[in-house]
Design a protein around this motif. Structure first.
Motif, PDB file in Angstrom:
ATOM      1  N   LEU A   1       1.015  -0.947   0.149  1.00 47.26           N
ATOM      2  CA  LEU A   1      -0.125   0.165  -0.071  1.00 47.26           C
ATOM      3  C   LEU A   1       0.879   0.993   0.426  1.00 47.26           C
ATOM      4  O   LEU A   1       0.581   1.891  -0.438  1.00 47.26           O
ATOM      5  N   GLY A   2       2.071   1.117   0.624  1.00 52.55           N
ATOM      6  CA  GLY A   2       2.571   2.687   0.738  1.00 52.55           C
ATOM      7  C   GLY A   2       3.806   2.836  -0.957  1.00 52.55           C
ATOM      8  O   GLY A   2       3.110   3.888  -0.919  1.00 52.55           O
ATOM      9  N   ASP A   3       3.606   1.371  -1.618  1.00 53.31           N
ATOM     10  CA  ASP A   3       4.003   1.858  -2.614  1.00 53.31           C
ATOM     11  C   ASP A   3       3.315   2.292  -4.058  1.00 53.31           C
ATOM     12  O   ASP A   3       3.039   2.909  -4.528  1.00 53.31           O
ATOM     13  N   TYR A   4       1.996   2.113  -3.439  1.00 53.34           N
ATOM     14  CA  TYR A   4       0.897   2.160  -4.419  1.00 53.34           C
ATOM     15  C   TYR A   4       0.604   3.176  -3.808  1.00 53.34           C
ATOM     16  O   TYR A   4      -0.081   4.686  -4.852  1.00 53.34           O
ATOM     17  N   LEU A   5       0.293   4.080  -2.873  1.00 54.82           N
ATOM     18  CA  LEU A   5       0.452   5.670  -2.331  1.00 54.82           C
ATOM     19  C   LEU A   5       1.229   7.047  -2.979  1.00 54.82           C
ATOM     20  O   LEU A   5       1.350   7.766  -3.153  1.00 54.82           O
ATOM     21  N   ARG A   6       2.737   6.257  -2.417  1.00 53.88           N
ATOM     22  CA  ARG A   6       4.227   7.058  -3.473  1.00 53.88           C
ATOM     23  C   ARG A   6       3.508   7.212  -5.023  1.00 53.88           C
ATOM     24  O   ARG A   6       3.762   8.749  -5.096  1.00 53.88           O
ATOM     25  N   LEU A   7       3.406   6.190  -5.518  1.00 53.17           N
ATOM     26  CA  LEU A   7       3.166   5.787  -7.623  1.00 53.17           C
ATOM     27  C   LEU A   7       2.240   7.302  -7.321  1.00 53.17           C
ATOM     28  O   LEU A   7       1.516   7.817  -7.928  1.00 53.17           O
ATOM     29  N   LEU A   8       0.741   6.892  -6.290  1.00 49.74           N
ATOM     30  CA  LEU A   8      -0.304   7.377  -6.987  1.00 49.74           C
ATOM     31  C   LEU A   8      -0.205   9.167  -6.563  1.00 49.74           C
ATOM     32  O   LEU A   8      -0.791   9.959  -7.197  1.00 49.74           O
ATOM     33  N   ARG A   9       0.559   9.602  -5.669  1.00 50.02           N
ATOM     34  CA  ARG A   9       0.858  10.829  -5.053  1.00 50.02           C
ATOM     35  C   ARG A   9       1.528  11.557  -6.588  1.00 50.02           C
ATOM     36  O   ARG A   9       1.755  13.075  -6.566  1.00 50.02           O
ATOM     37  N   TRP A  10       2.915  10.654  -6.714  1.00 48.27           N
ATOM     38  CA  TRP A  10       3.738  11.642  -7.556  1.00 48.27           C
ATOM     39  C   TRP A  10       2.524  11.005  -8.964  1.00 48.27           C
ATOM     40  O   TRP A  10       2.693  12.595  -9.791  1.00 48.27           O
ATOM     41  N   THR A  11       1.768  10.413  -9.445  1.00 48.77           N
ATOM     42  CA  THR A  11       1.322  10.717 -10.623  1.00 48.77           C
ATOM     43  C   THR A  11       0.355  11.585 -10.372  1.00 48.77           C
ATOM     44  O   THR A  11       0.412  12.041 -11.444  1.00 48.77           O
ATOM     45  N   ALA A  12       0.309  12.698  -9.405  1.00 44.79           N
ATOM     46  CA  ALA A  12      -1.383  13.057  -9.054  1.00 44.79           C
ATOM     47  C   ALA A  12      -0.663  14.589  -9.254  1.00 44.79           C
ATOM     48  O   ALA A  12      -1.076  15.495  -9.759  1.00 44.79           O
ATOM     49  N   ARG A  13       0.649  14.859  -8.927  1.00 48.46           N
ATOM     50  CA  ARG A  13       1.839  15.952  -9.252  1.00 48.46           C
ATOM     51  C   ARG A  13       2.336  16.283 -10.466  1.00 48.46           C
ATOM     52  O   ARG A  13       2.179  17.400 -11.235  1.00 48.46           O
ATOM     53  N   GLN A  14       1.716  15.125 -12.139  1.00 45.30           N
ATOM     54  CA  GLN A  14       2.539  15.765 -13.481  1.00 45.30           C
ATOM     55  C   GLN A  14       1.296  15.856 -13.806  1.00 45.30           C
ATOM     56  O   GLN A  14       1.097  15.829 -15.225  1.00 45.30           O
ATOM     57  N   GLY A  15       0.026  16.532 -13.655  1.00 50.56           N
ATOM     58  CA  GLY A  15      -0.603  16.858 -14.298  1.00 50.56           C
ATOM     59  C   GLY A  15       0.385  18.322 -15.325  1.00 50.56           C
ATOM     60  O   GLY A  15      -0.751  18.391 -16.191  1.00 50.56           O
ATOM     61  N   VAL A  16       0.613  18.843 -14.985  1.00 49.38           N
ATOM     62  CA  VAL A  16       1.249  20.010 -15.731  1.00 49.38           C
ATOM     63  C   VAL A  16       2.937  19.429 -15.676  1.00 49.38           C
ATOM     64  O   VAL A  16       3.348  19.890 -14.726  1.00 49.38           O
ATOM     65  N   GLY A  17       3.157  19.553 -17.061  1.00 49.58           N
ATOM     66  CA  GLY A  17       4.551  19.043 -16.668  1.00 49.58           C
ATOM     67  C   GLY A  17       5.198  17.844 -16.343  1.00 49.58           C
ATOM     68  O   GLY A  17       4.442  17.660 -15.608  1.00 49.58           O
ATOM     69  N   GLY A  18       5.975  17.007 -16.685  1.00 48.97           N
ATOM     70  CA  GLY A  18       5.998  15.328 -16.482  1.00 48.97           C
ATOM     71  C   GLY A  18       7.682  16.040 -15.266  1.00 48.97           C
ATOM     72  O   GLY A  18       8.812  16.492 -16.843  1.00 48.97           O
ATOM     73  N   LYS A  19       8.308  14.922 -14.642  1.00 50.01           N
ATOM     74  CA  LYS A  19       8.996  14.671 -14.022  1.00 50.01           C
ATOM     75  C   LYS A  19       9.806  13.282 -13.851  1.00 50.01           C
ATOM     76  O   LYS A  19       8.945  12.331 -14.447  1.00 50.01           O
ATOM     77  N   LYS A  20      11.045  13.351 -14.010  1.00 46.19           N
ATOM     78  CA  LYS A  20      11.537  11.811 -14.312  1.00 46.19           C
ATOM     79  C   LYS A  20      11.038  11.034 -12.934  1.00 46.19           C
ATOM     80  O   LYS A  20      11.155  11.450 -12.282  1.00 46.19           O
ATOM     81  N   LEU A  21      10.327   9.517 -13.613  1.00 36.65           N
ATOM     82  CA  LEU A  21       9.970   8.819 -12.202  1.00 36.65           C
ATOM     83  C   LEU A  21      10.942   8.144 -11.380  1.00 36.65           C
ATOM     84  O   LEU A  21      12.205   8.138 -11.940  1.00 36.65           O
ATOM     85  N   PRO A  22      11.313   8.950 -10.017  1.00 36.89           N
ATOM     86  CA  PRO A  22      12.343   7.817  -9.294  1.00 36.89           C
ATOM     87  C   PRO A  22      12.293   6.751  -9.460  1.00 36.89           C
ATOM     88  O   PRO A  22      11.772   6.070 -10.223  1.00 36.89           O
ATOM     89  N   ALA A  23      13.387   5.953  -9.383  1.00 37.02           N
ATOM     90  CA  ALA A  23      13.764   5.357  -9.707  1.00 37.02           C
ATOM     91  C   ALA A  23      13.249   3.577  -9.084  1.00 37.02           C
ATOM     92  O   ALA A  23      13.287   2.433 -10.178  1.00 37.02           O
ATOM     93  N   ALA A  24      13.188   3.608  -8.244  1.00 33.26           N
ATOM     94  CA  ALA A  24      11.935   2.845  -7.380  1.00 33.26           C
ATOM     95  C   ALA A  24      11.183   2.282  -7.745  1.00 33.26           C
ATOM     96  O   ALA A  24      10.202   1.238  -7.042  1.00 33.26           O
ATOM     97  N   LEU A  25       9.959   3.584  -8.030  1.00 34.54           N
ATOM     98  CA  LEU A  25       9.033   3.646  -8.651  1.00 34.54           C
ATOM     99  C   LEU A  25       9.014   3.189 -10.028  1.00 34.54           C
ATOM    100  O   LEU A  25       8.093   2.235 -10.488  1.00 34.54           O
ATOM    101  N   ALA A  26       9.863   3.044 -10.361  1.00 36.35           N
ATOM    102  CA  ALA A  26       9.832   2.667 -11.835  1.00 36.35           C
ATOM    103  C   ALA A  26      10.329   1.619 -12.423  1.00 36.35           C
ATOM    104  O   ALA A  26       9.415   0.729 -13.068  1.00 36.35           O
ATOM    105  N   LYS A  27      11.098   1.124 -10.809  1.00 35.88           N
ATOM    106  CA  LYS A  27      11.166  -0.524 -10.838  1.00 35.88           C
ATOM    107  C   LYS A  27       9.988  -1.420 -11.607  1.00 35.88           C
ATOM    108  O   LYS A  27       9.911  -2.076 -12.007  1.00 35.88           O
ATOM    109  N   ILE A  28       9.119  -0.905 -10.415  1.00 32.57           N
ATOM    110  CA  ILE A  28       7.745  -1.760 -10.086  1.00 32.57           C
ATOM    111  C   ILE A  28       6.774  -1.848 -11.326  1.00 32.57           C
ATOM    112  O   ILE A  28       6.366  -2.936 -11.965  1.00 32.57           O
ATOM    113  N   LEU A  29       6.819  -0.492 -11.881  1.00 33.59           N
ATOM    114  CA  LEU A  29       6.368  -0.438 -13.721  1.00 33.59           C
ATOM    115  C   LEU A  29       6.814  -1.438 -14.302  1.00 33.59           C
ATOM    116  O   LEU A  29       6.677  -2.100 -14.811  1.00 33.59           O
TER     117      LEU A  29
END
Length: 384
Positions: A300-328
């Motif tokens: 659940l912790g990883d899911y919420l971290r990925l969810l919050r990161w994705t929520a902040r990418q509405g305007v302009g995108g930043k590189k996904l953190p390595a730990a989250l990218a590994k999950i995907l």
């Protein structure tokens, strides 16, 4: 292109996961603020959430994710025929009568009696049909939509259709599609500019899980799975005026059982437990949901971290953190396309009856006698 038959997408005797969407024919009159009259219908969101919670306690359907918007609602549902197989005939009859009491002599009690349960148990043919319906996603949606429509029509003092038509269904065929669809649903309020983050998005599964992590509890809307004793039913009929019985029925219908539950206690757990046999239904015993089986292979912790990161990418995108990218990447999702997959979900899967990686969608199409699913090509750019 017409929608495929329900039988091609899911059947009550096979465990499957479905993204269901139900839209209101009156647009903003479902649960938002009507811009013309200024009336606020937002309280209807809680009607819908409590009805889902109640149904999750009696039907063999796991609610994985949900979001109630101003003019429509999203749900991810998993039917559980294996859980129904664990229930006795008495349990099946009682659970059915709690949701569909039918026209009985004592129908104004709104509660099944011991005799009602025993009578239904003796009809083995009907009981077999009911076992199937308890794990049928179409019956879940029917039991959810119809009471809400009747209640809204009564409040609005009108008649006619409340929902646009039959709900839209998309079968989710792999873990990658399930993660992306769940994120899309949890971020609906953020995408619609109704909230700035999942932490401030009530009436979504993400909000419920976040609040539960803080120890927040709610009054449970779960059905009380105890039949009315025959003697008590007879006494009520003889001693209580009919108008008073009707009033008791109305009060009890919208009243909780008095039990407390964590805010997400009625939702299916998010994380799949390791070393659990796939044949184990993990039937829930406390009466708040059908099973204790999770649905994603991440915490659940990883899911919420990925969810919050994705929520902040509405305007302009930043590189996904390595730990989250590994999950995907482990799920076969192109990490660089993750934001586009979730934020532009409708472009990829809006007209598709199936959700998942292209190879999974192709396999599902072959299973149903088709060559391909709509969205199969456009979604391919988001997967490895």
């Amino acid at each position: 292109m017409t929608r495929p038959p329900r039988a091609e997408q899911f059947t009550p005797d096979e465990v499957c996961i479905v993204h269901a969407v139900q839209r209101c024919v009156r647009r903003a009159y479902l649960a938002g603020v009507d811009p013309i009259s200024g009336k606020d219908y937002s309280n209807r969101r809680e009607w819908i959430r409590r009805r889902m919670e109640a149904l999750a306690s009696v039907l063999a359907i796991d609610v994985l994710s949900y979001a109630v918007m101003s003019n429509h609602m999203h749900l991810i549902l998993r039917n559980r025929p294996d859980v129904v197989a664990d229930w006795t005939d008495n349990e099946v009859a009682l659970r059915w009568l709690k949701v569909f009491p039918g026209r009985r002599l004592e129908e104004h009690l709104a509660e099944p009696t011991e005799i009602d349960v025993q009578t239904l148990c003796r009809d083995k043919t009907r009981l077999t049909t009911i076992r199937q319906r308890l794990s049928d996603i179409s019956w879940f949606m029917r039991a959810l939509s119809e009471p809400i429509a009747r209640r809204a029509n009564k409040v609005d003092e009108c008649t006619g259709h409340f929902w646009e038509g039959r709900f839209k269904a998309q079968r989710i065929v792999d873990d990658a599609g399930l993660l992306a669809c769940s994120m899309y649903i949890d971020l609906n309020p953020v995408r619609a500019a109704m909230a700035d983050s999942p932490d401030h998005s009530p009436h979504t599964s993400a909000f419920d899980r976040i609040e539960a992590g803080k120890g927040k509890e709610i009054e449970s809307a779960a059905f009380d799975l105890i039949p009315v004793p025959t003697a008590e039913a007879g006494k009520k009929l003889c001693e209580t005026p009919l108008d008073e019985l009707h009033q008791q029925r109305r009060v009890k219908r919208h009243k909780s059982t008095g039990r407390k539950v964590l805010r997400d206690g009625w939702l299916a757990p998010l994380t799949l437990q390791p070393n659990t046999l796939s044949t184990d239904p993990q039937t829930h015993k406390a009466g708040f949901r059908s099973s204790d089986r999770g649905f994603l292979s991440l915490s659940l912790g990883d899911y919420l971290r990925l969810l919050r990161w994705t929520a902040r990418q509405g305007v302009g995108g930043k590189k996904l953190p390595a730990a989250l990218a590994k999950i995907l990447t482990a799920l076969g999702i192109d990490a660089s396309m993750w934001r586009d997959l979730v934020w532009h979900w409708k472009q990829h899967f809006g007209k598709s009856s199936c959700v998942g990686r292209p190879e999974s969608m192709r396999a599902n199409a072959e299973r149903t006698g088709h060559h391909w699913h709509r969205g199969q090509t456009s979604a391919s750019s988001c997967f490895v």
